[in-house]
Design a protein around this motif. Structure first.
Motif, PDB file in Angstrom:
ATOM      1  N   PRO A  15       0.879  -1.158   0.125  1.00 62.17           N
ATOM      2  CA  PRO A  15      -0.023  -0.037   0.137  1.00 62.17           C
ATOM      3  C   PRO A  15       0.832   1.302   0.212  1.00 62.17           C
ATOM      4  O   PRO A  15       0.387   2.291  -0.143  1.00 62.17           O
ATOM      5  N   THR A  16       2.270   1.038   0.420  1.00 59.70           N
ATOM      6  CA  THR A  16       2.942   2.617   0.254  1.00 59.70           C
ATOM      7  C   THR A  16       3.142   2.822  -1.318  1.00 59.70           C
ATOM      8  O   THR A  16       3.733   4.082  -1.513  1.00 59.70           O
ATOM      9  N   LYS A  17       3.068   1.738  -2.126  1.00 59.36           N
ATOM     10  CA  LYS A  17       3.428   2.214  -3.653  1.00 59.36           C
ATOM     11  C   LYS A  17       2.164   2.200  -4.169  1.00 59.36           C
ATOM     12  O   LYS A  17       2.143   2.989  -5.202  1.00 59.36           O
ATOM     13  N   CYS A  18       0.978   1.486  -3.643  1.00 64.34           N
ATOM     14  CA  CYS A  18      -0.343   1.610  -4.733  1.00 64.34           C
ATOM     15  C   CYS A  18      -0.796   3.055  -4.739  1.00 64.34           C
ATOM     16  O   CYS A  18      -0.895   3.629  -3.689  1.00 64.34           O
ATOM     17  N   VAL A  19      -1.067   3.616  -5.965  1.00 61.09           N
ATOM     18  CA  VAL A  19      -1.712   4.784  -6.000  1.00 61.09           C
ATOM     19  C   VAL A  19      -3.088   4.827  -6.389  1.00 61.09           C
ATOM     20  O   VAL A  19      -3.900   6.062  -6.502  1.00 61.09           O
ATOM     21  N   GLY A  20      -3.636   3.791  -6.483  1.00 58.19           N
ATOM     22  CA  GLY A  20      -5.177   3.741  -6.895  1.00 58.19           C
ATOM     23  C   GLY A  20      -5.534   3.820  -8.146  1.00 58.19           C
ATOM     24  O   GLY A  20      -6.848   4.064  -8.548  1.00 58.19           O
ATOM     25  N   CYS A  21      -4.931   3.477  -9.285  1.00 60.65           N
ATOM     26  CA  CYS A  21      -4.995   3.824 -10.610  1.00 60.65           C
ATOM     27  C   CYS A  21      -6.240   2.834 -10.997  1.00 60.65           C
ATOM     28  O   CYS A  21      -6.749   3.034 -12.115  1.00 60.65           O
ATOM     29  N   ILE A  51      -6.209   8.383   1.811  1.00 64.94           N
ATOM     30  CA  ILE A  51      -4.816   8.122   1.656  1.00 64.94           C
ATOM     31  C   ILE A  51      -4.370   6.635   2.085  1.00 64.94           C
ATOM     32  O   ILE A  51      -3.203   6.385   2.086  1.00 64.94           O
ATOM     33  N   ILE A  53      -5.072   2.957   0.497  1.00 65.44           N
ATOM     34  CA  ILE A  53      -5.315   2.596  -0.956  1.00 65.44           C
ATOM     35  C   ILE A  53      -4.737   1.262  -0.953  1.00 65.44           C
ATOM     36  O   ILE A  53      -3.388   1.036  -0.793  1.00 65.44           O
ATOM     37  N   PRO A 135       1.655  -0.266 -12.766  1.00 66.67           N
ATOM     38  CA  PRO A 135       2.615   0.923 -13.159  1.00 66.67           C
ATOM     39  C   PRO A 135       3.645   1.210 -11.729  1.00 66.67           C
ATOM     40  O   PRO A 135       4.672   1.786 -12.350  1.00 66.67           O
ATOM     41  N   LYS A 136       3.178   1.047 -10.734  1.00 63.33           N
ATOM     42  CA  LYS A 136       3.873   1.247  -9.644  1.00 63.33           C
ATOM     43  C   LYS A 136       4.692   0.193  -8.753  1.00 63.33           C
ATOM     44  O   LYS A 136       5.174   0.283  -7.852  1.00 63.33           O
TER      45      LYS A 136
END
Lengths: 164, 628
Positions: A15-21, A51, A53, A135-136
């Motif tokens: 979850p520290t990398k996930c941006v929710g795209c 915040i 995600i 992508p992340k």
């Protein structure tokens, strides 16, 4: 907090990398249905707070509660991979497995009335498409123990060198 | 058709009826989507000459062909109405899941007519439409409203576009919010409020199909990977806030209501400072592989707990432009605007007008009485709590907030009429829309782009700062190239705003953001999605058509050449210091550049559009009405 205590791999989210795209949901639904439709994705992103995600998919639990709950023995677990298989000739969409899953990782297809569960794209050479597309690099096919090892290593580095 | 359903939903709030309109494929090829299609629908459905806050002004929402597909940054929609701030076309964009839900529900566009007597929200459940009571949602913030509707409809994939308390109170700078993103500018929230429309909620359960999915996936995968590299680094790491120090160096960071272009506390409101002290999470819009929204939280002081996404444009307006060098107050003010549902840019620039009016002794302390400060307060530049308080007062139309909620153009006109003053000279707007975060005295091509902008002072509809900042032209002088540059950059921007695609992806196709670098790749995306046969020229034409329909709308609403103006300050008060010191845009320079621009566009010297020009663009019916 439910735990899967599994020896099997599953698609984990950092979850520290996930941006929710939600690319994972687009690609999953396309891979499984030929259409882009997050309702038909077997991986689901969750935006619990503004915040917070992450995403959820099958955790390949050992002694999987969904398999035990199925009244028609339609679900079975691959003893090697831990992937849950759905026997379409037996499943009648009763959704007991949906209720049994602590992770909310199972859904019923409204058209086919069959349970749908992440199968890690086991029939594809390049593996889970969501992992390939993320992508992340937030998604990875891993086991709880591998995650724990990584967490320990990260902690060790941070304690010695400081946060990166 | 792929990429479209061919169906436009008309919703009549007065009679609580709906009907479906079908357009031929040729119409879609001309108007495409986003701001172009939304503006065209506004052209078709408005009562010409109506008050923007009357039932005759429609709300027109248009999706894009890429929403719901994996095309990176294609999850956007356009919205158009006659703007309550400008009286001309108000066209905005917003991003994220609302557009995706709308696509999956099977609608290319929505047109909302009339007005409701009671607060209502419209629930579009695939092809079923329901008018639902919204009285229990009145007064609730934009974010709370979205969440409350999801709870009420028992589906976490329902997506809503909503207004906050500002829109309900017809604050002219109110915005429309969806998925914590805003269609921010030109006052759409007030139009919704005038119709007692609190929200449009959509559940779309159908899958999206495209003409050539394998080709599209291949194209998208490559763009997605490229978008993790250097071409988007600025957006991914600092976001648009990287601009603060850059623009300060160029001497064009608006400071104290554009009295200065250099801010002595720029470091303290910079993207770098934000990232180090307040950044908590980076998040993405729908189907975006870049992720630029820098969620930032205040951890201490009187505004502890405030949290929202911080971008350059809202931030400069409420920080440097109000003389405030404390990001905690900046985050709090933007948070008030985002939750209250109003445009932080226009809010900040209207507050800075009030601050200057106070410093010049025209407003007094007692003019600023409110529940928080019963004896009033002194909103001198740099008074952080005054900015926070004024944002709340505008949102609630409390005290002097009622005047400021009208925007800087109307507020200054009212004060000047009452007091015989000339506060309009420091009301920083064009056509009624407050200026963006670049001081145009140091960017002359951009000054032209802003002056001729169809929606007023907007940095998104013209990219004319680019040749100035990149050094392609001398940013302090004018020459015969500027008309062509203003045309090219506004039509370039209009391609993105129409598809719509977020402009942050513009370098990820080939590394070059210009037409030659982007249009061939965009043509491939269009063709794989729709099955059409678009080429470079067809892509390029999207922008000219989009801009033309908006201009035509303005002409029909009474636009004349004199409306293409600049704020008095930019034309008469030279910059005092910094890299742009000594510069103004003179009347002569502006009129010269306008001549060049109208000529480049193929328009008359009065800025009107010849019939044959409109017919050549496929707009015969528009030619009939406003062509000369």
């Amino acid at each position: 907090m439910p735990t899967s205590t599994s020896k099997y791999r599953y698609v984990a989210n950092d979850p520290t990398k996930c941006v929710g795209c939600q690319f994972c949901e687009y690609i999953c639904s396309y891979t499984k249905t030929g259409e882009f439709n997050t309702y038909r994705s077997r991986i689901r992103t969750v935006r619990a707070e503004e915040i917070l995600i992450t995403s959820i998919t099958c955790r390949t639990c050992e002694d999987a509660p969904c398999v035990i709950a199925c009244p028609r023995d339609a679900l079975s677990q691959d003893p090697v991979t831990g992937i849950i298989h759905v026997d379409a000739s037996r499943c009648d969409g009763c959704a007991w497995c949906v209720e049994a899953c602590d992770f909310g990782a199972i859904s019923i297809n409204p058209e086919t009335k069959l349970a749908e569960i992440c199968d890690q794209c086991e029939d594809l050479e390049d593996g889970p498409q969501c992992v390939k597309w993320c992508p992340k690099e937030a998604l990875s096919l891993t086991t709880p123990d591998q995650r724990a090892q990584r967490a320990r290593r990260k902690l060790a580095v941070e304690e010695v060198i400081g946060p990166r | 058709m792929y990429g479209y359903s061919g169906k436009i939903l008309h919703v009549d709030l007065t009679n609580r009826k709906t009907h479906v309109e079908r357009k031929p494929e040729e119409w879609y090829k001309i108007y495409i989507g986003g701001v172009s299609m939304a503006s065209r629908l506004c052209w078709e459905n408005i009562e010409v000459g109506c008050d923007p806050l009357s039932p005759g002004n429609p709300i027109c929402i248009a999706n894009g062909m890429f929403a719901g597909t994996p095309v990176p940054v294609g999850g956007k929609y356009g919205i158009a109405s006659k703007s309550p701030l400008t009286g001309f076309i108000g066209d905005s964009l917003s991003s994220s899941w609302f557009s995706v839900a709308l696509k999956r529900a099977g609608w290319d566009a929505i047109v909302v007519h009339g007005a409701s007597n009671d607060w209502v929200y419209v629930f579009i459940d695939d092809d079923r439409v329901e008018f639902r009571d919204a009285s229990h949602l009145v007064g609730r913030s934009a974010y709370e409203t979205e969440e409350a509707i999801r709870e009420e409809l028992n589906d976490d994939q329902v997506r809503s576009a909503v207004i906050g308390p500002a829109g309900e109170k017809l604050v002219r700078m109110a915005s429309v919010t969806n998925d914590s993103r805003q269609a921010g500018r030109t006052g759409h929230g007030a139009v919704w409020g005038s119709k007692k429309l609190k929200a449009i909620s959509v559940r779309g359960t159908h899958g999206v199909r495209v003409a050539d999915p394998e080709m599209l996936l291949k194209l998208c995968y490559d763009i997605t990977q490229t978008a993790q590299g250097p071409y988007t680094q600025k957006y991914r790491i600092l976001g648009t806030m990287a601009n603060v120090l850059n623009l300060n160096r160029l001497g064009i960071l608006p400071t104290r209501n554009y009295q200065q272009g250099v801010f002595e506390y720029a470091e303290l409101i910079s993207g770098e400072y934000l990232h180090e002290h307040y950044h908590v999470k980076t998040i993405a819009c729908a189907q975006c592989p870049i992720a630029c929204e820098q969620m930032s939280r205040v951890k201490d002081g009187p505004y502890a707990g405030a949290m929202t996404g911080i971008d350059y444009e809202p931030l400069y307006a409420v920080a440097s432009n109000c003389g405030v060098g404390d990001l905690r107050a900046g985050i709090k003010t933007v948070d008030i605007c985002d939750r209250g549902g109003m445009d932080a840019m226009s809010t900040g620039v209207t507050i800075s007008w009030a601050m200057e009016t106070f410093e010049r002794g025209i407003f007094k302390k007692e003019d600023f009485k409110c529940s928080k400060y019963p004896d009033g307060f002194e909103p001198y530049f740099g008074n952080a709590d005054a900015v926070v308080t004024l944002a709340e007062m505008i949102r609630d139309r409390e005290g002097i907030g009622d005047l400021l909620a009208e925007g800087s153009k109307r507020a200054s006109a009212r004060v000047d009429a009452e007091k015989g003053t000339e506060t309009w000279k420091w009301a920083m707007h064009i056509k009624g829309l407050e200026c963006p975060g670049y001081d145009a005295r140091g960017l002359k091509t951009f000054a032209l782009g802003l002056a001729v902008g169809t929606r007023g002072a907007c940095h998104n509809r013209t990219a004319a700062y680019d040749p100035d900042i990149q050094g392609e032209v001398d940013r302090f002088s004018v020459d015969e190239t500027r008309g062509r540059l203003a045309k090219d950059t506004e039509e370039y921007a209009a391609v993105y705003d129409t598809l719509p695609l977020c402009k942050f992806i513009r370098r990820c196709f080939t590394g070059k953001a210009d037409r030659a670098g982007a249009w061939p790749s965009i043509a491939k995306l269009i063709n794989a999605t729709t099955g059409w046969d678009f080429d470079y020229d067809a892509v390029d034409l999207i922008g000219e058509r989009a801009h033309t329909i908006k201009k035509a709308f303005n002409i029909r609403e009474g636009w004349t050449r004199a409306d293409d103006h600049l704020p008095w300050r930019w034309m008469h008060e030279p910059m005092k210091e910094g890299a742009s010191a000594g510069h103004v845009v003179t009347e002569e320079e502006l009129e010269y550049m306008k001549d060049l621009y109208y000529e480049a566009k193929g328009w008359t010297k009065d800025g009107l559009i010849p019939k044959e020009k409109l017919i050549a663009l496929g707009m015969d019916d528009v030619a009939e009405e406003i062509g000369v």
